[in-house]
Design a protein around this motif. Sequence first.
Motif, PDB file in Angstrom:
ATOM      1  N   ILE A 199       0.836  -1.205   0.000  1.00  0.00           N
ATOM      2  CA  ILE A 199       0.000   0.000   0.000  1.00  0.00           C
ATOM      3  C   ILE A 199       0.871   1.255   0.000  1.00  0.00           C
ATOM      4  O   ILE A 199       0.620   2.211  -0.750  1.00  0.00           O
ATOM      5  CB  ILE A 199      -0.953  -0.012   1.209  1.00  0.00           C
ATOM      6  CG1 ILE A 199      -2.023  -1.092   1.012  1.00  0.00           C
ATOM      7  CG2 ILE A 199      -1.612   1.352   1.412  1.00  0.00           C
ATOM      8  CD1 ILE A 199      -2.820  -1.407   2.266  1.00  0.00           C
TER       9      ILE A 199
ATOM     10  N   LYS B  90      -4.375  -0.613  -4.652  1.00  0.00           N
ATOM     11  CA  LYS B  90      -4.418  -0.237  -3.238  1.00  0.00           C
ATOM     12  C   LYS B  90      -5.663  -0.821  -2.575  1.00  0.00           C
ATOM     13  O   LYS B  90      -5.592  -1.401  -1.473  1.00  0.00           O
ATOM     14  CB  LYS B  90      -4.409   1.284  -3.083  1.00  0.00           C
ATOM     15  CG  LYS B  90      -4.424   1.750  -1.636  1.00  0.00           C
ATOM     16  CD  LYS B  90      -4.382   3.271  -1.534  1.00  0.00           C
ATOM     17  CE  LYS B  90      -4.454   3.713  -0.066  1.00  0.00           C
ATOM     18  NZ  LYS B  90      -4.411   5.193   0.065  1.00  0.00           N
TER      19      LYS B  90
ATOM     20  N   SER C  79      -5.352  -4.640  -1.909  1.00  0.00           N
ATOM     21  CA  SER C  79      -4.572  -4.980  -0.720  1.00  0.00           C
ATOM     22  C   SER C  79      -5.364  -4.703   0.549  1.00  0.00           C
ATOM     23  O   SER C  79      -5.343  -5.496   1.510  1.00  0.00           O
ATOM     24  CB  SER C  79      -3.253  -4.201  -0.709  1.00  0.00           C
ATOM     25  OG  SER C  79      -2.331  -4.758  -1.616  1.00  0.00           O
TER      26      SER C  79
END
Length: 420
Positions: free
Chosen positions: A360, A380, A383
């Motif tokens: 991230i 992002k 995750s």
Amino acid sequence: MNANAPMSLYQLVSNNRVDDVIAYLAEQAYVDARDENGCTALMIAIQQNNLTLAKVLIEHGADVNARDVNQLTPYLCAGANGFHALLSLTLAHGADVNSVNRFGGTPLLPSSEKGFLRTVQVSLDARIPVNHANKLGWSALLEAVILGDGGYLYADVIEVLLDAGADIHLQDRDGLSALEHAKALGQHNVVALMTQNEQVKQGYSASLRLVKQHIRQFDYQAALAILTGNRHDFTNLADYFYYCGYLLTELERFEDAIVAYRQGLALSDDKAQFSLYIANCYRLAKQPQLALVEFDNGIAAKPESPFVLYHKSNYLRELGMHEEAVDTMTQLLSQQPHRYDYSFHRANSLRSLGRHDEAIVAIEHAIKHDERNGLYYQHKAKSLEIIGRLEQAIAVINHAIEVCDDCRELFEIKNNLLNE
């Protein structure tokens, strides 16, 4: 698993048990069963560059367009790895030439990036669009310039792209064209190809023109005969040994190719590119340790350049050596912190390692440099979703929908998150 239990189709393919695969398929109707990663047996055969088993599976109805959990298909996988025979096989059996991977790329883009000249030619012959841009905003030509070195191999890749209609003025997401990148990188021969193409070609000797013509037709034996019979045409013997090495590589005479490349390396001022060619021979010969040694030789020959280091990182990811790939990408970012594509690749390897908090942070670095690129927000959010931070993942996608250029996939991702 019980040692006496029968092997699955995936295991039989992984172990190259051709006769057992044929026997299994004679009894089992479903050839496209998937493993935990969504890979079919055909995908496993492609990943292992196993043409024999790929043919067997396709003959039994395997789907060349079946996607795994990463949205990769056997067709796209073959192209990305430079497995030209497998790419041709999938094209002959219904590959969707308009399909793209999760990064928005066709086989033409990664093959141009990695210098897989034959795969580039196969892609162009199949009429895969030459000016298609991926989600990073890069076309095949931009990839070949930015991630190449302007040396022998990449100049030939760029030449065939230009002859197929590649647009030298197409801009990336930073507003820079391939021509502008080539000038900034000091790739003078590439600039000449882009701006004075016919004059450059007129400067080739008659024998080199014939060699290049046969290369485009995949007639490597004829090209090698012309080359070796006209050695006197080459005033620069490094040129001669490069083409010897390239043709011998395509003929799968890897030991002979390495000898030729080493002769070229001894004569050339740019030893890094020859180290890359030798490393690729070892890669194709399935000798990864020797390939990695040669990558390191190339890095040592030109430590100020990211070129060979970047291509080593590609190979490490191909080998599944993601810890080492992360270290390599970290080193690249220390040299060029503005290269958000490096940060993006680093994030992907961190995700493969399950190190999502670090992934991230890495993808946020890419977002900082390109705030309107939905691809980065998708990664992002993924995750965040995996580590159970669903509300944050939805917030990321909502923000992306507000700021990004293309929101079609983002709305689909948001709906999937809301339905969890």
